[in-house]
Write a protein that holds these residues in place. Structure first.
Motif, PDB file in Angstrom:
ATOM      1  N   MET A   1      40.712 -50.312 -60.384  1.00 54.05           N
ATOM      2  CA  MET A   1      42.035 -50.053 -60.912  1.00 54.05           C
ATOM      3  C   MET A   1      42.335 -48.558 -60.787  1.00 54.05           C
ATOM      4  SD  MET A   1      43.388 -50.704 -64.709  1.00 54.05           S
ATOM      5  CE  MET A   1      45.117 -50.721 -64.902  1.00 54.05           C
ATOM      6  N   TYR A   2      43.554 -48.256 -60.445  1.00 51.63           N
ATOM      7  CA  TYR A   2      43.977 -46.864 -60.338  1.00 51.63           C
ATOM      8  C   TYR A   2      44.252 -46.270 -61.718  1.00 51.63           C
ATOM      9  CZ  TYR A   2      44.439 -47.388 -55.341  1.00 51.63           C
ATOM     10  OH  TYR A   2      44.168 -47.600 -54.019  1.00 51.63           O
ATOM     11  N   VAL A   3      43.754 -45.064 -61.920  1.00 54.60           N
ATOM     12  CA  VAL A   3      44.046 -44.300 -63.118  1.00 54.60           C
ATOM     13  C   VAL A   3      45.170 -43.325 -62.801  1.00 54.60           C
ATOM     14  CG1 VAL A   3      43.118 -42.650 -64.783  1.00 54.60           C
ATOM     15  CG2 VAL A   3      41.705 -44.536 -63.988  1.00 54.60           C
ATOM     16  N   CYS A   4      45.103 -42.726 -61.628  1.00 52.68           N
ATOM     17  CA  CYS A   4      46.134 -41.787 -61.167  1.00 52.68           C
ATOM     18  C   CYS A   4      46.835 -42.391 -59.963  1.00 52.68           C
ATOM     19  CB  CYS A   4      45.506 -40.443 -60.814  1.00 52.68           C
ATOM     20  SG  CYS A   4      46.698 -39.250 -60.158  1.00 52.68           S
ATOM     21  N   ASN A   5      48.033 -42.881 -60.182  1.00 55.27           N
ATOM     22  CA  ASN A   5      48.786 -43.478 -59.089  1.00 55.27           C
ATOM     23  C   ASN A   5      49.275 -42.445 -58.087  1.00 55.27           C
ATOM     24  OD1 ASN A   5      48.586 -46.178 -59.941  1.00 55.27           O
ATOM     25  ND2 ASN A   5      50.213 -45.848 -61.428  1.00 55.27           N
ATOM     26  N   CYS A   6      49.615 -41.255 -58.547  1.00 59.84           N
ATOM     27  CA  CYS A   6      50.125 -40.215 -57.653  1.00 59.84           C
ATOM     28  C   CYS A   6      49.099 -39.835 -56.593  1.00 59.84           C
ATOM     29  CB  CYS A   6      50.517 -38.967 -58.437  1.00 59.84           C
ATOM     30  SG  CYS A   6      51.884 -39.209 -59.585  1.00 59.84           S
ATOM     31  N   ASN A   7      47.834 -39.746 -57.013  1.00 63.58           N
ATOM     32  CA  ASN A   7      46.772 -39.306 -56.109  1.00 63.58           C
ATOM     33  C   ASN A   7      45.859 -40.440 -55.646  1.00 63.58           C
ATOM     34  OD1 ASN A   7      47.141 -36.332 -55.986  1.00 63.58           O
ATOM     35  ND2 ASN A   7      46.868 -36.503 -58.195  1.00 63.58           N
ATOM     36  N   GLY A   8      46.073 -41.634 -56.167  1.00 61.95           N
ATOM     37  CA  GLY A   8      45.254 -42.773 -55.773  1.00 61.95           C
ATOM     38  C   GLY A   8      43.820 -42.674 -56.251  1.00 61.95           C
ATOM     39  N   VAL A   9      43.600 -42.121 -57.445  1.00 65.01           N
ATOM     40  CA  VAL A   9      42.258 -41.979 -58.003  1.00 65.01           C
ATOM     41  C   VAL A   9      41.962 -43.185 -58.883  1.00 65.01           C
ATOM     42  CG1 VAL A   9      40.753 -40.534 -59.423  1.00 65.01           C
ATOM     43  CG2 VAL A   9      42.407 -39.465 -57.897  1.00 65.01           C
ATOM     44  N   THR A  10      40.821 -43.820 -58.633  1.00 67.49           N
ATOM     45  CA  THR A  10      40.433 -45.027 -59.361  1.00 67.49           C
ATOM     46  C   THR A  10      39.530 -44.702 -60.545  1.00 67.49           C
ATOM     47  OG1 THR A  10      38.441 -45.377 -58.046  1.00 67.49           O
ATOM     48  CG2 THR A  10      40.499 -46.373 -57.219  1.00 67.49           C
ATOM     49  N   ARG A  11      39.305 -45.709 -61.379  1.00 72.66           N
ATOM     50  CA  ARG A  11      38.388 -45.566 -62.516  1.00 72.66           C
ATOM     51  C   ARG A  11      36.998 -45.162 -62.034  1.00 72.66           C
ATOM     52  NH1 ARG A  11      39.315 -47.746 -67.487  1.00 72.66           N
ATOM     53  NH2 ARG A  11      41.370 -48.610 -67.791  1.00 72.66           N
ATOM     54  N   ALA A  12      36.528 -45.794 -60.971  1.00 74.76           N
ATOM     55  CA  ALA A  12      35.197 -45.489 -60.443  1.00 74.76           C
ATOM     56  C   ALA A  12      35.122 -44.032 -59.985  1.00 74.76           C
ATOM     57  CB  ALA A  12      34.860 -46.429 -59.292  1.00 74.76           C
ATOM     58  N   GLU A  13      36.180 -43.537 -59.388  1.00 77.25           N
ATOM     59  CA  GLU A  13      36.193 -42.143 -58.940  1.00 77.25           C
ATOM     60  C   GLU A  13      36.236 -41.176 -60.122  1.00 77.25           C
ATOM     61  OE1 GLU A  13      38.233 -42.542 -54.554  1.00 77.25           O
ATOM     62  OE2 GLU A  13      39.544 -42.665 -56.317  1.00 77.25           O
ATOM     63  N   VAL A  14      36.930 -41.557 -61.185  1.00 78.08           N
ATOM     64  CA  VAL A  14      36.941 -40.741 -62.401  1.00 78.08           C
ATOM     65  C   VAL A  14      35.524 -40.681 -62.959  1.00 78.08           C
ATOM     66  CG1 VAL A  14      37.750 -40.575 -64.787  1.00 78.08           C
ATOM     67  CG2 VAL A  14      39.363 -41.144 -62.972  1.00 78.08           C
ATOM     68  N   ASP A  15      34.849 -41.830 -63.044  1.00 81.00           N
ATOM     69  CA  ASP A  15      33.479 -41.860 -63.552  1.00 81.00           C
ATOM     70  C   ASP A  15      32.546 -41.022 -62.684  1.00 81.00           C
ATOM     71  OD1 ASP A  15      34.064 -43.412 -65.748  1.00 81.00           O
ATOM     72  OD2 ASP A  15      33.452 -45.296 -64.813  1.00 81.00           O
ATOM     73  N   GLU A  16      32.734 -41.073 -61.381  1.00 82.54           N
ATOM     74  CA  GLU A  16      31.920 -40.277 -60.458  1.00 82.54           C
ATOM     75  C   GLU A  16      32.063 -38.785 -60.767  1.00 82.54           C
ATOM     76  OE1 GLU A  16      32.495 -38.892 -55.924  1.00 82.54           O
ATOM     77  OE2 GLU A  16      32.587 -41.054 -56.230  1.00 82.54           O
ATOM     78  N   ALA A  17      33.294 -38.341 -60.982  1.00 84.88           N
ATOM     79  CA  ALA A  17      33.545 -36.928 -61.280  1.00 84.88           C
ATOM     80  C   ALA A  17      32.960 -36.539 -62.635  1.00 84.88           C
ATOM     81  CB  ALA A  17      35.043 -36.639 -61.242  1.00 84.88           C
ATOM     82  N   ILE A  18      33.059 -37.434 -63.624  1.00 84.79           N
ATOM     83  CA  ILE A  18      32.495 -37.167 -64.951  1.00 84.79           C
ATOM     84  C   ILE A  18      30.977 -37.034 -64.838  1.00 84.79           C
ATOM     85  CG2 ILE A  18      32.109 -38.130 -67.256  1.00 84.79           C
ATOM     86  CD1 ILE A  18      34.949 -39.395 -66.992  1.00 84.79           C
ATOM     87  N   THR A  19      30.353 -37.931 -64.102  1.00 82.29           N
ATOM     88  CA  THR A  19      28.904 -37.888 -63.888  1.00 82.29           C
ATOM     89  C   THR A  19      28.498 -36.596 -63.182  1.00 82.29           C
ATOM     90  OG1 THR A  19      28.779 -40.296 -63.793  1.00 82.29           O
ATOM     91  CG2 THR A  19      26.951 -39.085 -62.816  1.00 82.29           C
ATOM     92  N   ALA A  20      29.358 -36.115 -62.287  1.00 83.70           N
ATOM     93  CA  ALA A  20      29.086 -34.875 -61.557  1.00 83.70           C
ATOM     94  C   ALA A  20      29.329 -33.630 -62.406  1.00 83.70           C
ATOM     95  CB  ALA A  20      29.928 -34.820 -60.288  1.00 83.70           C
ATOM     96  N   GLY A  21      29.877 -33.820 -63.625  1.00 86.29           N
ATOM     97  CA  GLY A  21      30.024 -32.691 -64.534  1.00 86.29           C
ATOM     98  C   GLY A  21      31.438 -32.252 -64.843  1.00 86.29           C
ATOM     99  N   ALA A  22      32.437 -32.994 -64.407  1.00 92.97           N
ATOM    100  CA  ALA A  22      33.823 -32.624 -64.727  1.00 92.97           C
ATOM    101  C   ALA A  22      34.029 -32.695 -66.234  1.00 92.97           C
ATOM    102  CB  ALA A  22      34.803 -33.552 -64.020  1.00 92.97           C
ATOM    103  N   LEU A  23      34.638 -31.652 -66.796  1.00 94.01           N
ATOM    104  CA  LEU A  23      34.825 -31.557 -68.245  1.00 94.01           C
ATOM    105  C   LEU A  23      36.286 -31.570 -68.660  1.00 94.01           C
ATOM    106  CD1 LEU A  23      32.139 -28.817 -68.952  1.00 94.01           C
ATOM    107  CD2 LEU A  23      31.919 -31.294 -69.275  1.00 94.01           C
ATOM    108  N   ALA A  24      37.195 -31.684 -67.704  1.00 92.90           N
ATOM    109  CA  ALA A  24      38.633 -31.698 -67.977  1.00 92.90           C
ATOM    110  C   ALA A  24      39.313 -32.581 -66.939  1.00 92.90           C
ATOM    111  CB  ALA A  24      39.200 -30.286 -67.925  1.00 92.90           C
ATOM    112  N   PRO A  25      40.458 -33.172 -67.282  1.00 94.67           N
ATOM    113  CA  PRO A  25      41.155 -34.026 -66.320  1.00 94.67           C
ATOM    114  C   PRO A  25      41.443 -33.322 -64.987  1.00 94.67           C
ATOM    115  CG  PRO A  25      42.092 -34.326 -68.490  1.00 94.67           C
ATOM    116  CD  PRO A  25      41.117 -33.177 -68.594  1.00 94.67           C
TER     117      PRO A  25
END
Length: 64
Positions: A1-25
């Motif tokens: 499922m898309y979280v960011c429709n403008c950029n086409g970022v999915t839930r899985a991609e958000v989780d990937e970034a969080i796991t990589a250390g992202a601390l802000a949207p």
């Protein structure tokens, strides 16, 4: 499922970034070479960061 429709970022991609250390949207989007557009996804991404991943965050989307 898309979280960011403008950029086409999915839930899985958000989780990937969080796991990589992202601390802000903005860091989540930057991890995928994007930046905020309309901003509607930022609260949901922030909640995912706070909860440790999108799988643990409740969805702000009315119907999936």
């Amino acid at each position: 499922m898309y979280v960011c429709n403008c950029n086409g970022v999915t839930r899985a991609e958000v989780d990937e970034a969080i796991t990589a250390g992202a601390l802000a949207p903005e860091q989540v989007l930057a991890h995928h070479g994007c930046e905020p557009c309309c901003g509607q996804c930022l609260p949901e991404i922030a909640e995912g960061i706070t909860c440790g991943g999108m799988g643990k965050a409740r969805s702000l989307v009315a119907a999936e």
